[in-house]
Design a protein around this motif. Structure first.
Motif, short mmCIF file in Angstrom:
data_model
loop_
_atom_site.label_atom_id
_atom_site.label_comp_id
_atom_site.label_asym_id
_atom_site.label_seq_id
_atom_site.Cartn_x
_atom_site.Cartn_y
_atom_site.Cartn_z
N LEU A 148 -20.73 100.59 -45.09
CA LEU A 148 -21.70 99.72 -44.44
C LEU A 148 -22.26 100.38 -43.19
CD1 LEU A 148 -19.99 96.21 -44.63
CD2 LEU A 148 -21.74 97.17 -46.11
N ASP B 253 -28.25 104.98 -42.10
CA ASP B 253 -29.23 105.49 -43.05
C ASP B 253 -30.55 104.72 -42.92
OD1 ASP B 253 -29.54 107.19 -45.58
OD2 ASP B 253 -30.24 105.22 -46.21
N THR C 234 -30.78 106.10 -48.53
CA THR C 234 -29.74 106.31 -49.53
C THR C 234 -29.38 105.01 -50.24
OG1 THR C 234 -28.82 107.99 -48.05
CG2 THR C 234 -27.43 107.28 -49.86
N PHE D 213 -26.14 103.68 -51.97
CA PHE D 213 -24.75 104.07 -52.02
C PHE D 213 -24.10 103.61 -53.32
CE2 PHE D 213 -25.95 104.13 -47.64
CZ PHE D 213 -25.29 105.22 -47.12
N LYS E 111 -21.46 101.95 -53.99
CA LYS E 111 -21.11 100.54 -54.12
C LYS E 111 -22.09 99.66 -53.36
CE LYS E 111 -16.84 101.71 -53.42
NZ LYS E 111 -15.57 101.44 -52.76
N ALA F 287 -23.16 98.89 -50.71
CA ALA F 287 -22.98 98.72 -49.26
C ALA F 287 -23.98 97.72 -48.69
CB ALA F 287 -23.08 100.07 -48.54
N LEU F 288 -24.14 96.58 -49.34
CA LEU F 288 -24.99 95.53 -48.78
C LEU F 288 -24.25 94.89 -47.61
CD1 LEU F 288 -26.32 93.86 -52.04
CD2 LEU F 288 -27.38 95.65 -50.65
N PHE F 289 -25.02 94.38 -46.65
CA PHE F 289 -24.39 93.76 -45.48
C PHE F 289 -23.98 92.34 -45.81
CE2 PHE F 289 -27.64 96.73 -43.63
CZ PHE F 289 -26.73 97.77 -43.46
N PRO F 290 -22.68 92.06 -45.82
CA PRO F 290 -22.21 90.77 -46.33
C PRO F 290 -22.58 89.59 -45.44
CG PRO F 290 -20.38 92.04 -45.46
CD PRO F 290 -21.58 92.94 -45.45
N HIS F 291 -22.88 89.86 -44.15
CA HIS F 291 -23.19 88.73 -43.27
C HIS F 291 -24.67 88.39 -43.29
CE1 HIS F 291 -23.93 92.40 -41.09
NE2 HIS F 291 -24.49 91.77 -40.09
N PHE G 29 -33.55 94.81 -42.88
CA PHE G 29 -32.71 95.48 -41.87
C PHE G 29 -33.38 96.72 -41.29
CE2 PHE G 29 -29.28 98.06 -40.19
CZ PHE G 29 -28.41 97.14 -39.65
N ASP H 220 -27.23 84.48 -50.79
CA ASP H 220 -26.18 85.24 -50.17
C ASP H 220 -25.93 86.48 -51.04
OD1 ASP H 220 -23.70 85.93 -49.02
OD2 ASP H 220 -23.50 83.84 -48.38
N THR I 141 -23.36 88.16 -51.51
CA THR I 141 -22.07 88.15 -52.20
C THR I 141 -22.11 87.30 -53.45
OG1 THR I 141 -21.40 86.38 -50.72
CG2 THR I 141 -20.67 88.58 -50.15
N ARG J 141 -33.85 97.49 -50.32
CA ARG J 141 -33.52 97.72 -48.91
C ARG J 141 -33.86 99.15 -48.51
NH1 ARG J 141 -27.33 97.39 -46.96
NH2 ARG J 141 -27.31 99.32 -48.14
N ALA J 142 -33.68 100.08 -49.44
CA ALA J 142 -33.99 101.48 -49.13
C ALA J 142 -35.50 101.73 -49.22
CB ALA J 142 -33.23 102.40 -50.07
#
Lengths: 270, 387
Positions: free
Chosen positions: A165, A171, B81, B83, B85, B87-91, B100, B137, B139, B153-154
């Motif tokens: 994260l 990034d 990038t 990733f 897994k 790597a999404l922001f869970p909050h 973001f 959400d 998640t 997001r990228a």
């Protein structure tokens, strides 16, 4: 033998030393010395309002100071390698191995008018400070004693934040400050919340600290209750009523904290 | 003439004294879909992380658009990038995740306006087919949906280059195929350079303009998917891309190779007379004929039904070949085979000679290939802290 039978000693212990006293407290709170039922013990509560307010105010200040001191420590701790972490942990836990009273006495001799602190200030030709027997001394005592309970939950949340994260945020254009502000702080809120609970609750009911460092000048709920049971006032019925009110407020506080936390809880595990 | 965008020049990397990359020289063209392909530990992810700025090479230089960027931190690079897994922001919800990067952007020192951010996020939601998901959400999303959010997001930052680190690794077969097509479509419509890392050769063949095959920290071959498949440079590439029978041969002259003491016609040349070579014969290039007409004769020792065709294992002179055929040949039957000259590919001997292309341990090898998730290390440090 079924495993659940092993819990019998514990359940028995709890029944005798936790449940029974609470029941007694309730009985006392709603009765007079002659045994008659009454609500008088509660209707006088307004008298103690200043003590309630002072207790909650000092507990609140102590909690805030614990967050401000504990968060950076937890953050640095979580980023260190295993070996450094172990040493730092030892340093944080070390005071906890010493008796609570001894620790507080130690602070007494540091903060006294002729204590270590003032000797140091005089040696540096600075004016001495009068800190013992003030609210500041009580807050220092509480922060010192409860700080580890703020550091540990925050640390355990930060250390679990997925490194991916952090890389993802970098990034996407986040510098270290943005990563901290937009990612690490929001993700560590569950840890802060449980730290707040673990500091605030004991701070509200603290009483030995106030007597040693506050010298009786800073009168808090714990002192008030103690006085009703053991001290000069000696009215266990009023003391029980105060205990119940304090317990209810604390329970309400914990419930609110958990509500806040519920929304954040699942974010930790992803 | 395509424009060069990124260049790695003599890049080397080592972790704890162990070489992970050995003097990599590689350039990436603008608007191309390039795949770094290789098995676990070949150095492909390391290469990607060097481009992303998460690792600094211990020697060598990285150039972006002609500018050396070795010391430029990740947040200042025009690459984004995806990733492994996600790597999404869970909050944050879907919208906030995608926004973001935009919220951090400054144009002439000024933040982007709210309306601009939201119009760009909605445009991306449309591209990745996630309209109406903005308040969800992250998640609560399925793997495929999370993947799309990660892509959005990228891409919303309009990077010049998108780095993708095994992005489909966690998806099931069906979804992988869909997402392959989807990714290729997005790459073509946006015109962004994709640098894609995978260990899945089918995925690489299906999506890439250029494939770079890596092994033990070195580049083994660079080429189009067709070149890599049809003209593998060595036994490693031949084995890693598709299925291959790799045999020892002797090159007699241009277009004539000896295998098992028999001479075969082929199309390759340029070898020294009587040079020892590796010969690649793809399982689908072998025709089964009657024993009497076979160039080679062998016995069927194993058979596996694969749907469209059968994989059969045939023993020739103690060397087991894999042959793919639609004809049912029962175990124990004698068959003959015929190979056309264009089905025989000759390679120089290399460090990999003799390591691959023998199907004696057929089933083991298949297990390894079919295990989609075998490169997925569980890194979760669940409960791995001292409290």
């Amino acid at each position: 033998m079924k495993p659940k039978y092993f819990s019998i000693p514990y359940v028995g212990w709890m029944a005798i030393f936790v449940v029974a006293p609470i029941i007694l407290v309730f009985i006392y709170a709603f009765t007079t010395p002659t045994g008659a039922l009454t609500l008088r013990n509660f209707s006088d509560m307004g008298l103690f309002m200043p003590v309630f307010i002072r207790s909650f105010r000092l507990a609140f200040i102590s909690t805030i100071v614990c967050i401000l001191l504990g968060y950076p420590v937890a953050y640095i701790l979580a980023r260190e390698n295993q070996r450094v972490q172990r040493v730092l942990f030892l340093l944080i836990m070390l005071p906890l191995w010493m008796n609570f009273l001894l620790r507080t006495y130690a602070w007494m001799s540091i903060l006294e008018n002729t204590g270590l602190l003032n000797q140091l200030l005089t040696a540096l030709s600075l004016p001495p400070v009068r800190i013992i027997n003030t609210e500041a001394a009580v807050v220092i005592g509480m922060v010192y004693n409860f700080l580890p309970f703020m550091i540990l939950p925050i640390y355990s949340v930060i250390v679990k934040i997925d490194r991916n994260l952090l890389e993802a945020a970098q990034d996407l254009g986040a510098n270290s400050l943005s990563v901290f502000r937009r990612l690490i702080i929001p993700l560590s809120i569950p840890g802060i919340l449980s730290g707040v609970t673990m500091v605030f609750v004991p701070a509200v009911s603290a009483f030995v600290i106030t007597q040693l460092l506050g010298g009786g000048m800073v009168f808090l709920l714990g002192d008030l209750i103690e006085m009703q049971f053991l001290g000069t006032a000696h009215n266990p019925h009023v003391g029980s009523a105060i205990s119940i009110v304090m317990m209810l407020v604390v329970i309400a506080f914990v419930i609110i904290m958990n509500k806040f936390g519920a929304g954040e809880e699942r974010t930790v595990g992803l | 003439m395509p424009k060069e965008l990124i260049r790695l020049s003599n890049c080397a990397m080592a972790f704890d004294g162990e070489d992970v990359l050995k003097n990599i020289n590689l350039y990436f063209n603008d608007k191309e879909f390039l795949t770094l392909l290789g098995p676990s530990g070949c150095g492909k992810t390391t290469t990607l992380r060097i481009i992303g700025g998460f690792l600094k090479p211990i020697s060598g230089d990285v150039y972006f658009d002609g500018v050396r960027i070795n010391d430029v931190p990740p947040h200042k690079r025009a690459v984004n990038t995806i990733f492994q897994k996600y790597a999404l922001f869970p909050h944050l919800n879907v919208f906030e995740n995608i926004a973001f990067g935009l919220k951090l952007q400054r144009q002439n020192g000024k933040k982007l306006s709210k309306t601009e951010i939201s119009s760009r996020v909605f445009e991306m939601l449309d591209i990745v087919s996630l309209k109406g998901f903005e308040k969800r959400d992250v998640t609560s999303l399925s793997g495929g949906q999370q993947q799309r959010v990660a892509i959005a997001r990228a891409l919303v930052n309009r990077p010049k280059v998108l780095l993708l680190d095994e992005p489909l690794g966690a998806l099931d077969m069906r979804l992988r195929k869909d997402m392959q097509i989807e990714l290729k479509r997005i790459q073509q419509t946006t015109g962004i350079t994709f640098i894609y890392v995978t260990h899945d050769q089918e995925e690489a063949l299906a999506m890439s303009d250029t494939i770079v095959v890596m092994e033990s920290g070195e580049i083994q071959q660079i080429g189009t998917p067709e070149e890599i498949y049809n003209e593998p440079k060595n036994a490693f590439v031949a084995d890693f891309i598709g299925e291959s029978n790799i045999l020892d041969g002797v090159m007699h002259s241009d277009g004539l190779v000896e295998i098992f003491g028999r001479k075969f016609k082929c199309l390759d040349g340029g070898f020294k007379p009587m040079e020892l070579v590796d010969v690649v014969i793809r399982p689908e290039d072998i025709d089964i004929v009657d024993v009497s007409q076979g160039m080679l004769k062998g016995t069927v020792t194993g058979i596996t039904f694969r749907g469209v065709l059968y994989d059969i294992i045939v023993d020739f002179h103690g060397f087991k070949w894999l042959i793919q055929t639609t004809d049912l040949c029962p175990v124990g039957s004698k068959i003959g085979i015929k190979i056309d000259p264009d089905g025989i590919h000759i390679m120089h001997k290399s460090q990999f000679s003799g390591m691959f292309g023998d199907y004696s341990s057929f089933s083991d090898e298949y297990d390894e290939i079919s295990d989609v998730a075998y490169e997925f290390e569980p890194e979760e440090a669940e409960g791995n802290y001292e409290a």
